[in-house]
Design a protein around this motif. Sequence first.
Motif, PDB file in Angstrom:
ATOM      1  N   ILE A  65       0.954  -1.239   0.148  1.00  0.00           N
ATOM      2  CA  ILE A  65      -0.174  -0.031  -0.107  1.00  0.00           C
ATOM      3  C   ILE A  65       0.824   1.326  -0.155  1.00  0.00           C
ATOM      4  CG2 ILE A  65      -1.896  -1.141   0.942  1.00  0.00           C
ATOM      5  CD1 ILE A  65      -0.988  -0.063   3.852  1.00  0.00           C
ATOM      6  N   HIS A  66       1.957   1.273   0.322  1.00  0.00           N
ATOM      7  CA  HIS A  66       3.000   2.385   0.456  1.00  0.00           C
ATOM      8  C   HIS A  66       4.098   2.251  -0.719  1.00  0.00           C
ATOM      9  CE1 HIS A  66       1.415   2.717   4.596  1.00  0.00           C
ATOM     10  NE2 HIS A  66       1.018   3.686   4.102  1.00  0.00           N
ATOM     11  N   LEU A  67       3.878   1.277  -1.568  1.00  0.00           N
ATOM     12  CA  LEU A  67       4.990   1.382  -2.714  1.00  0.00           C
ATOM     13  C   LEU A  67       4.722   2.381  -3.792  1.00  0.00           C
ATOM     14  CD1 LEU A  67       7.295  -0.215  -3.866  1.00  0.00           C
ATOM     15  CD2 LEU A  67       5.728  -1.875  -4.926  1.00  0.00           C
ATOM     16  N   THR A  68       5.512   3.315  -3.843  1.00  0.00           N
ATOM     17  CA  THR A  68       5.407   4.382  -4.978  1.00  0.00           C
ATOM     18  C   THR A  68       6.301   4.017  -6.075  1.00  0.00           C
ATOM     19  OG1 THR A  68       7.292   5.690  -3.949  1.00  0.00           O
ATOM     20  CG2 THR A  68       4.965   5.955  -3.152  1.00  0.00           C
ATOM     21  N   THR A  69       7.625   3.315  -5.985  1.00  0.00           N
ATOM     22  CA  THR A  69       8.419   3.326  -6.969  1.00  0.00           C
ATOM     23  C   THR A  69       9.143   1.898  -7.152  1.00  0.00           C
ATOM     24  OG1 THR A  69       8.967   5.638  -6.558  1.00  0.00           O
ATOM     25  CG2 THR A  69      10.209   4.376  -8.096  1.00  0.00           C
ATOM     26  N   ILE A  70       9.269   1.424  -8.255  1.00  0.00           N
ATOM     27  CA  ILE A  70      10.231   0.200  -8.626  1.00  0.00           C
ATOM     28  C   ILE A  70      11.137   0.344  -9.577  1.00  0.00           C
ATOM     29  CG2 ILE A  70       9.976  -2.163  -9.530  1.00  0.00           C
ATOM     30  CD1 ILE A  70       7.021  -2.507  -8.582  1.00  0.00           C
ATOM     31  N   TYR A  71      12.305   0.276  -9.210  1.00  0.00           N
ATOM     32  CA  TYR A  71      13.437   0.656 -10.385  1.00  0.00           C
ATOM     33  C   TYR A  71      13.761  -0.592 -10.986  1.00  0.00           C
ATOM     34  CZ  TYR A  71      14.040   4.569  -7.513  1.00  0.00           C
ATOM     35  OH  TYR A  71      13.718   5.982  -6.543  1.00  0.00           O
ATOM     36  N   ALA A  72      13.639  -0.676 -12.136  1.00  0.00           N
ATOM     37  CA  ALA A  72      13.912  -1.850 -12.982  1.00  0.00           C
ATOM     38  C   ALA A  72      14.554  -1.399 -14.224  1.00  0.00           C
ATOM     39  CB  ALA A  72      12.408  -2.388 -13.345  1.00  0.00           C
ATOM     40  N   THR A  73      14.895  -2.576 -14.953  1.00  0.00           N
ATOM     41  CA  THR A  73      15.703  -2.299 -16.102  1.00  0.00           C
ATOM     42  C   THR A  73      15.063  -2.977 -17.393  1.00  0.00           C
ATOM     43  OG1 THR A  73      17.095  -4.367 -16.023  1.00  0.00           O
ATOM     44  CG2 THR A  73      18.040  -2.211 -15.149  1.00  0.00           C
ATOM     45  N   SER A  74      15.268  -3.151 -18.327  1.00  0.00           N
ATOM     46  CA  SER A  74      14.735  -3.722 -19.521  1.00  0.00           C
ATOM     47  C   SER A  74      14.647  -5.181 -19.385  1.00  0.00           C
ATOM     48  CB  SER A  74      15.226  -3.500 -20.951  1.00  0.00           C
ATOM     49  OG  SER A  74      16.679  -3.899 -21.074  1.00  0.00           O
ATOM     50  N   ASN A  75      15.530  -5.632 -18.484  1.00  0.00           N
ATOM     51  CA  ASN A  75      15.465  -7.261 -17.901  1.00  0.00           C
ATOM     52  C   ASN A  75      14.417  -7.799 -17.408  1.00  0.00           C
ATOM     53  OD1 ASN A  75      17.797  -7.876 -19.221  1.00  0.00           O
ATOM     54  ND2 ASN A  75      18.892  -7.383 -17.565  1.00  0.00           N
ATOM     55  N   PHE A  76      13.668  -6.621 -16.600  1.00  0.00           N
ATOM     56  CA  PHE A  76      12.246  -6.807 -15.902  1.00  0.00           C
ATOM     57  C   PHE A  76      11.090  -7.026 -17.048  1.00  0.00           C
ATOM     58  CE2 PHE A  76       8.880  -6.441 -12.763  1.00  0.00           C
ATOM     59  CZ  PHE A  76       9.465  -7.256 -11.712  1.00  0.00           C
ATOM     60  N   THR A  77      10.827  -7.903 -17.429  1.00  0.00           N
ATOM     61  CA  THR A  77       9.945  -7.666 -18.493  1.00  0.00           C
ATOM     62  C   THR A  77       8.710  -8.636 -18.386  1.00  0.00           C
ATOM     63  OG1 THR A  77       9.615  -8.243 -20.915  1.00  0.00           O
ATOM     64  CG2 THR A  77      11.011  -9.810 -19.742  1.00  0.00           C
ATOM     65  N   ASN A  78       7.477  -8.430 -19.045  1.00  0.00           N
ATOM     66  CA  ASN A  78       6.350  -8.978 -18.724  1.00  0.00           C
ATOM     67  C   ASN A  78       6.037  -9.956 -19.800  1.00  0.00           C
ATOM     68  OD1 ASN A  78       5.493  -7.411 -20.866  1.00  0.00           O
ATOM     69  ND2 ASN A  78       3.905  -6.421 -19.397  1.00  0.00           N
ATOM     70  N   THR A  79       6.978 -10.044 -20.743  1.00  0.00           N
ATOM     71  CA  THR A  79       6.367 -10.705 -22.049  1.00  0.00           C
ATOM     72  C   THR A  79       6.077 -12.349 -21.759  1.00  0.00           C
ATOM     73  OG1 THR A  79       8.863 -10.833 -22.484  1.00  0.00           O
ATOM     74  CG2 THR A  79       7.672  -9.287 -23.798  1.00  0.00           C
ATOM     75  N   GLY A  80       6.794 -13.147 -20.781  1.00  0.00           N
ATOM     76  CA  GLY A  80       6.359 -14.521 -20.685  1.00  0.00           C
ATOM     77  C   GLY A  80       5.571 -14.595 -19.754  1.00  0.00           C
ATOM     78  N   ILE A  81       5.075 -13.550 -18.968  1.00  0.00           N
ATOM     79  CA  ILE A  81       4.214 -13.844 -17.747  1.00  0.00           C
ATOM     80  C   ILE A  81       2.809 -14.491 -18.528  1.00  0.00           C
ATOM     81  CG2 ILE A  81       2.813 -12.741 -15.910  1.00  0.00           C
ATOM     82  CD1 ILE A  81       5.209 -10.957 -15.728  1.00  0.00           C
ATOM     83  N   SER A  82       2.345 -15.348 -18.121  1.00  0.00           N
ATOM     84  CA  SER A  82       0.877 -15.700 -18.292  1.00  0.00           C
ATOM     85  C   SER A  82      -0.105 -15.597 -17.272  1.00  0.00           C
ATOM     86  CB  SER A  82       0.968 -17.385 -19.108  1.00  0.00           C
ATOM     87  OG  SER A  82       1.445 -18.124 -17.642  1.00  0.00           O
ATOM     88  N   SER A  83       0.405 -15.741 -15.876  1.00  0.00           N
ATOM     89  CA  SER A  83      -0.326 -15.578 -14.731  1.00  0.00           C
ATOM     90  C   SER A  83       0.009 -14.237 -14.037  1.00  0.00           C
ATOM     91  CB  SER A  83      -0.445 -16.697 -13.896  1.00  0.00           C
ATOM     92  OG  SER A  83      -0.793 -17.969 -14.724  1.00  0.00           O
ATOM     93  N   SER A  84      -0.971 -13.161 -13.969  1.00  0.00           N
ATOM     94  CA  SER A  84      -0.587 -12.194 -13.153  1.00  0.00           C
ATOM     95  C   SER A  84      -1.828 -11.537 -12.402  1.00  0.00           C
ATOM     96  CB  SER A  84       0.018 -11.036 -14.419  1.00  0.00           C
ATOM     97  OG  SER A  84      -0.891 -10.614 -15.271  1.00  0.00           O
ATOM     98  N   SER A  85      -2.778 -12.449 -12.141  1.00  0.00           N
ATOM     99  CA  SER A  85      -3.991 -11.853 -11.435  1.00  0.00           C
ATOM    100  C   SER A  85      -3.461 -11.002 -10.258  1.00  0.00           C
ATOM    101  CB  SER A  85      -4.527 -13.087 -11.186  1.00  0.00           C
ATOM    102  OG  SER A  85      -5.663 -12.636 -10.279  1.00  0.00           O
ATOM    103  N   ASN A  86      -3.894  -9.910 -10.029  1.00  0.00           N
ATOM    104  CA  ASN A  86      -3.859  -9.005  -9.004  1.00  0.00           C
ATOM    105  C   ASN A  86      -2.438  -8.466  -8.644  1.00  0.00           C
ATOM    106  OD1 ASN A  86      -6.549  -8.647  -8.137  1.00  0.00           O
ATOM    107  ND2 ASN A  86      -6.542 -10.773  -7.438  1.00  0.00           N
ATOM    108  N   MET A  87      -1.504  -8.768  -9.515  1.00  0.00           N
ATOM    109  CA  MET A  87      -0.211  -8.450  -9.333  1.00  0.00           C
ATOM    110  C   MET A  87       0.174  -7.117  -8.532  1.00  0.00           C
ATOM    111  SD  MET A  87       2.574  -8.759 -12.309  1.00  0.00           S
ATOM    112  CE  MET A  87       4.551  -8.389 -12.206  1.00  0.00           C
ATOM    113  N   PHE A  88      -0.379  -6.084  -8.935  1.00  0.00           N
ATOM    114  CA  PHE A  88      -0.581  -4.748  -8.544  1.00  0.00           C
ATOM    115  C   PHE A  88      -1.726  -4.480  -7.604  1.00  0.00           C
ATOM    116  CE2 PHE A  88       2.572  -4.945 -11.955  1.00  0.00           C
ATOM    117  CZ  PHE A  88       3.877  -4.507 -11.169  1.00  0.00           C
TER     118      PHE A  88
END
Length: 89
Positions: free
Chosen positions: A40-63
């Motif tokens: 509930i207090h998460l404002t920022t996630i620092y990521a690079t292009s290696n943190f990708t969503n292309t292969g994710i098939s199950s992401s229900s309620n991820m955020f």
Amino acid sequence: SKVTNMSWMFRQCTALTELDVRSFNTSSLTNAELMFYNCIHLTTIYATSNFTNTGISSSSNMFAKCSVLVGGSETAYDENKTNKELLKS
């Protein structure tokens, strides 16, 4: 780079405000369900292009319940879009 399941990884980390995942390579990730749920207090996630969503098939309620988090391209939180679409591809 071989991890396939990160579901519930940061679930209910309510004190978390920033997270650095620049060392993460999610190229094999398929399950990210509830990964950041109720941060509930998460404002920022620092990521690079290696943190990708292309292969994710199950992401229900991820955020889900991460209402102060801003997505890629300054995307505002939308309680109807709490899956991987908050991430840039």
